[in-house]
Write a protein that holds these residues in place. Structure first.
Motif, PDB file in Angstrom:
ATOM      1  N   ALA A  33       0.803  -1.210   0.000  1.00 36.37           N
ATOM      2  CA  ALA A  33       0.000   0.000   0.000  1.00 36.37           C
ATOM      3  C   ALA A  33       0.842   1.270   0.000  1.00 36.37           C
ATOM      4  CB  ALA A  33      -0.917  -0.001   1.211  1.00 36.37           C
ATOM      5  N   GLN A  34       2.128   1.172   0.188  1.00 36.03           N
ATOM      6  CA  GLN A  34       2.994   2.346   0.213  1.00 36.03           C
ATOM      7  C   GLN A  34       3.067   2.960  -1.176  1.00 36.03           C
ATOM      8  OE1 GLN A  34       4.534   3.680   2.878  1.00 36.03           O
ATOM      9  NE2 GLN A  34       5.364   5.311   1.649  1.00 36.03           N
ATOM     10  N   MET A  35       2.472   4.146  -1.350  1.00 35.78           N
ATOM     11  CA  MET A  35       2.437   4.805  -2.644  1.00 35.78           C
ATOM     12  C   MET A  35       3.266   6.085  -2.659  1.00 35.78           C
ATOM     13  SD  MET A  35      -1.566   4.439  -3.726  1.00 35.78           S
ATOM     14  CE  MET A  35      -2.103   5.667  -2.588  1.00 35.78           C
ATOM     15  N   TYR A  36       3.833   6.469  -1.550  1.00 37.15           N
ATOM     16  CA  TYR A  36       4.525   7.739  -1.435  1.00 37.15           C
ATOM     17  C   TYR A  36       6.029   7.529  -1.519  1.00 37.15           C
ATOM     18  CZ  TYR A  36       0.022   9.260   0.374  1.00 37.15           C
ATOM     19  OH  TYR A  36      -1.309   9.531   0.525  1.00 37.15           O
ATOM     20  N   ASP A  37       6.699   8.393  -2.283  1.00 32.19           N
ATOM     21  CA  ASP A  37       8.154   8.351  -2.357  1.00 32.19           C
ATOM     22  C   ASP A  37       8.702   9.260  -1.267  1.00 32.19           C
ATOM     23  OD1 ASP A  37      10.821   8.374  -2.973  1.00 32.19           O
ATOM     24  OD2 ASP A  37      10.540   8.756  -5.105  1.00 32.19           O
ATOM     25  N   PRO A  38       9.432   8.732  -0.295  1.00 32.17           N
ATOM     26  CA  PRO A  38       9.880   9.557   0.827  1.00 32.17           C
ATOM     27  C   PRO A  38      10.969  10.574   0.473  1.00 32.17           C
ATOM     28  CG  PRO A  38      10.775   7.351   1.013  1.00 32.17           C
ATOM     29  CD  PRO A  38       9.823   7.337  -0.144  1.00 32.17           C
ATOM     30  N   ARG A  39      11.418  10.592  -0.780  1.00 33.40           N
ATOM     31  CA  ARG A  39      12.476  11.533  -1.166  1.00 33.40           C
ATOM     32  C   ARG A  39      11.941  12.905  -1.566  1.00 33.40           C
ATOM     33  NH1 ARG A  39      15.166   8.192  -5.762  1.00 33.40           N
ATOM     34  NH2 ARG A  39      12.951   7.863  -6.127  1.00 33.40           N
ATOM     35  N   TYR A  40      10.638  13.038  -1.824  1.00 31.81           N
ATOM     36  CA  TYR A  40      10.063  14.296  -2.308  1.00 31.81           C
ATOM     37  C   TYR A  40       8.974  14.783  -1.356  1.00 31.81           C
ATOM     38  CZ  TYR A  40      12.472  13.171  -6.608  1.00 31.81           C
ATOM     39  OH  TYR A  40      13.431  12.861  -7.526  1.00 31.81           O
ATOM     40  N   PRO A  41       8.926  16.111  -1.071  1.00 30.53           N
ATOM     41  CA  PRO A  41       7.974  16.629  -0.079  1.00 30.53           C
ATOM     42  C   PRO A  41       6.550  16.816  -0.593  1.00 30.53           C
ATOM     43  CG  PRO A  41       9.381  18.390  -0.871  1.00 30.53           C
ATOM     44  CD  PRO A  41       9.899  17.120  -1.487  1.00 30.53           C
ATOM     45  N   VAL A  42       6.340  16.820  -1.921  1.00 33.75           N
ATOM     46  CA  VAL A  42       5.011  17.099  -2.471  1.00 33.75           C
ATOM     47  C   VAL A  42       4.595  15.970  -3.412  1.00 33.75           C
ATOM     48  CG1 VAL A  42       3.618  18.742  -3.774  1.00 33.75           C
ATOM     49  CG2 VAL A  42       5.441  19.583  -2.301  1.00 33.75           C
ATOM     50  N   CYS A  43       3.327  15.552  -3.293  1.00 34.90           N
ATOM     51  CA  CYS A  43       2.782  14.493  -4.147  1.00 34.90           C
ATOM     52  C   CYS A  43       1.568  15.015  -4.903  1.00 34.90           C
ATOM     53  CB  CYS A  43       2.342  13.297  -3.313  1.00 34.90           C
ATOM     54  SG  CYS A  43       3.672  12.480  -2.441  1.00 34.90           S
ATOM     55  N   MET A  44       1.392  14.502  -6.111  1.00 33.40           N
ATOM     56  CA  MET A  44       0.212  14.814  -6.904  1.00 33.40           C
ATOM     57  C   MET A  44      -0.686  13.582  -6.899  1.00 33.40           C
ATOM     58  SD  MET A  44      -0.165  16.172 -10.829  1.00 33.40           S
ATOM     59  CE  MET A  44       0.878  14.898 -11.505  1.00 33.40           C
ATOM     60  N   HIS A  45      -1.916  13.763  -6.420  1.00 30.55           N
ATOM     61  CA  HIS A  45      -2.900  12.689  -6.382  1.00 30.55           C
ATOM     62  C   HIS A  45      -3.694  12.778  -7.675  1.00 30.55           C
ATOM     63  CE1 HIS A  45      -6.191  10.488  -3.879  1.00 30.55           C
ATOM     64  NE2 HIS A  45      -5.868   9.856  -4.975  1.00 30.55           N
ATOM     65  N   VAL A  46      -3.505  11.815  -8.562  1.00 33.75           N
ATOM     66  CA  VAL A  46      -4.127  11.820  -9.890  1.00 33.75           C
ATOM     67  C   VAL A  46      -5.361  10.930  -9.859  1.00 33.75           C
ATOM     68  CG1 VAL A  46      -3.769  11.351 -12.335  1.00 33.75           C
ATOM     69  CG2 VAL A  46      -1.865  12.146 -10.942  1.00 33.75           C
ATOM     70  N   TYR A  47      -6.477  11.483 -10.345  1.00 34.97           N
ATOM     71  CA  TYR A  47      -7.733  10.730 -10.427  1.00 34.97           C
ATOM     72  C   TYR A  47      -8.012  10.430 -11.894  1.00 34.97           C
ATOM     73  CZ  TYR A  47      -8.232  13.028  -5.914  1.00 34.97           C
ATOM     74  OH  TYR A  47      -8.028  13.488  -4.652  1.00 34.97           O
ATOM     75  N   GLY A  48      -8.493   9.226 -12.189  1.00 38.93           N
ATOM     76  CA  GLY A  48      -8.833   8.909 -13.563  1.00 38.93           C
ATOM     77  C   GLY A  48      -9.414   7.525 -13.700  1.00 38.93           C
ATOM     78  N   LEU A  49     -10.394   7.399 -14.591  1.00 37.17           N
ATOM     79  CA  LEU A  49     -11.009   6.090 -14.811  1.00 37.17           C
ATOM     80  C   LEU A  49     -10.145   5.216 -15.704  1.00 37.17           C
ATOM     81  CD1 LEU A  49     -14.732   7.171 -15.301  1.00 37.17           C
ATOM     82  CD2 LEU A  49     -13.682   6.144 -13.284  1.00 37.17           C
ATOM     83  N   GLN A  50      -9.515   5.805 -16.720  1.00 29.37           N
ATOM     84  CA  GLN A  50      -8.717   5.011 -17.653  1.00 29.37           C
ATOM     85  C   GLN A  50      -7.354   4.650 -17.078  1.00 29.37           C
ATOM     86  OE1 GLN A  50      -8.637   7.416 -21.143  1.00 29.37           O
ATOM     87  NE2 GLN A  50     -10.652   6.739 -21.837  1.00 29.37           N
ATOM     88  N   THR A  51      -6.698   5.607 -16.460  1.00 28.71           N
ATOM     89  CA  THR A  51      -5.350   5.351 -15.944  1.00 28.71           C
ATOM     90  C   THR A  51      -5.357   4.868 -14.509  1.00 28.71           C
ATOM     91  OG1 THR A  51      -5.118   7.663 -15.265  1.00 28.71           O
ATOM     92  CG2 THR A  51      -4.323   7.071 -17.462  1.00 28.71           C
ATOM     93  N   GLY A  52      -6.472   5.030 -13.821  1.00 26.98           N
ATOM     94  CA  GLY A  52      -6.537   4.617 -12.427  1.00 26.98           C
ATOM     95  C   GLY A  52      -6.086   5.724 -11.495  1.00 26.98           C
ATOM     96  N   GLU A  53      -6.323   5.517 -10.231  1.00 28.85           N
ATOM     97  CA  GLU A  53      -5.940   6.497  -9.225  1.00 28.85           C
ATOM     98  C   GLU A  53      -4.528   6.191  -8.759  1.00 28.85           C
ATOM     99  OE1 GLU A  53      -7.619   7.858  -4.904  1.00 28.85           O
ATOM    100  OE2 GLU A  53      -9.011   7.033  -6.356  1.00 28.85           O
ATOM    101  N   ARG A  54      -3.707   7.250  -8.661  1.00 31.11           N
ATOM    102  CA  ARG A  54      -2.316   7.013  -8.259  1.00 31.11           C
ATOM    103  C   ARG A  54      -1.736   8.252  -7.595  1.00 31.11           C
ATOM    104  NH1 ARG A  54      -2.008   8.540 -13.560  1.00 31.11           N
ATOM    105  NH2 ARG A  54      -0.292   9.906 -14.099  1.00 31.11           N
ATOM    106  N   MET A  55      -0.584   8.073  -6.967  1.00 30.51           N
ATOM    107  CA  MET A  55       0.160   9.166  -6.351  1.00 30.51           C
ATOM    108  C   MET A  55       1.480   9.312  -7.097  1.00 30.51           C
ATOM    109  SD  MET A  55      -1.745  10.272  -3.896  1.00 30.51           S
ATOM    110  CE  MET A  55      -0.735  11.268  -2.851  1.00 30.51           C
ATOM    111  N   ASP A  56       1.768  10.535  -7.544  1.00 30.94           N
ATOM    112  CA  ASP A  56       3.057  10.838  -8.161  1.00 30.94           C
ATOM    113  C   ASP A  56       3.825  11.747  -7.217  1.00 30.94           C
ATOM    114  OD1 ASP A  56       2.502   9.402 -10.434  1.00 30.94           O
ATOM    115  OD2 ASP A  56       1.747  11.116 -11.558  1.00 30.94           O
ATOM    116  N   CYS A  57       4.819  11.220  -6.547  1.00 30.12           N
ATOM    117  CA  CYS A  57       5.609  12.000  -5.597  1.00 30.12           C
ATOM    118  C   CYS A  57       6.955  12.340  -6.237  1.00 30.12           C
ATOM    119  CB  CYS A  57       5.801  11.220  -4.303  1.00 30.12           C
ATOM    120  SG  CYS A  57       4.258  10.909  -3.431  1.00 30.12           S
TER     121      CYS A  57
END
Length: 97
Positions: A33-57
């Motif tokens: 379940a770990q979706m966060y990269d601990p090297r970066y302070p800000v994450c973008m939570h992306v919502y989408g039906l085709q690509t799925g929900e994800r975190m880009d840190c």
């Protein structure tokens, strides 16, 4: 009496194996379940039906994240797992002639 003690020992061993298996299952699920990269302070939570929900840190500032998120369904969040590296301050070198 020996049969009762043997039965009790078998039950205790089975219970210990079951508890260990449950603990390993819970620990492996939290690792996935770990979706966060601990090297970066800000994450973008992306919502989408085709690509799925994800975190880009991959962002160092909120402004950088917002510029990337402006054209899609996404929000910028502070990374709760960010590990700040301490700034190392060196002592001044002694003056030499």
């Amino acid at each position: 009496m020996i049969d009762v003690l043997l039965l009790l020992e078998v039950l205790v061993v089975k219970l210990m194996v079951a508890v260990l298996a449950l603990a390993l299952t819970v620990m492996s699920a939290s690792v996935k379940a770990q979706m966060y990269d601990p090297r970066y302070p800000v994450c973008m939570h992306v919502y989408g039906l085709q690509t799925g929900e994800r975190m880009d840190c991959d962002f160092t500032t909120i402004a950088q994240c917002q510029a990337s998120a402006s054209a899609r369904g996404a929000t910028c969040d502070i990374n709760p797992y960010f590990v700040r590296t301490p700034n190392v301050v060196r002592a001044p070198r002694p003056w030499r002639r």
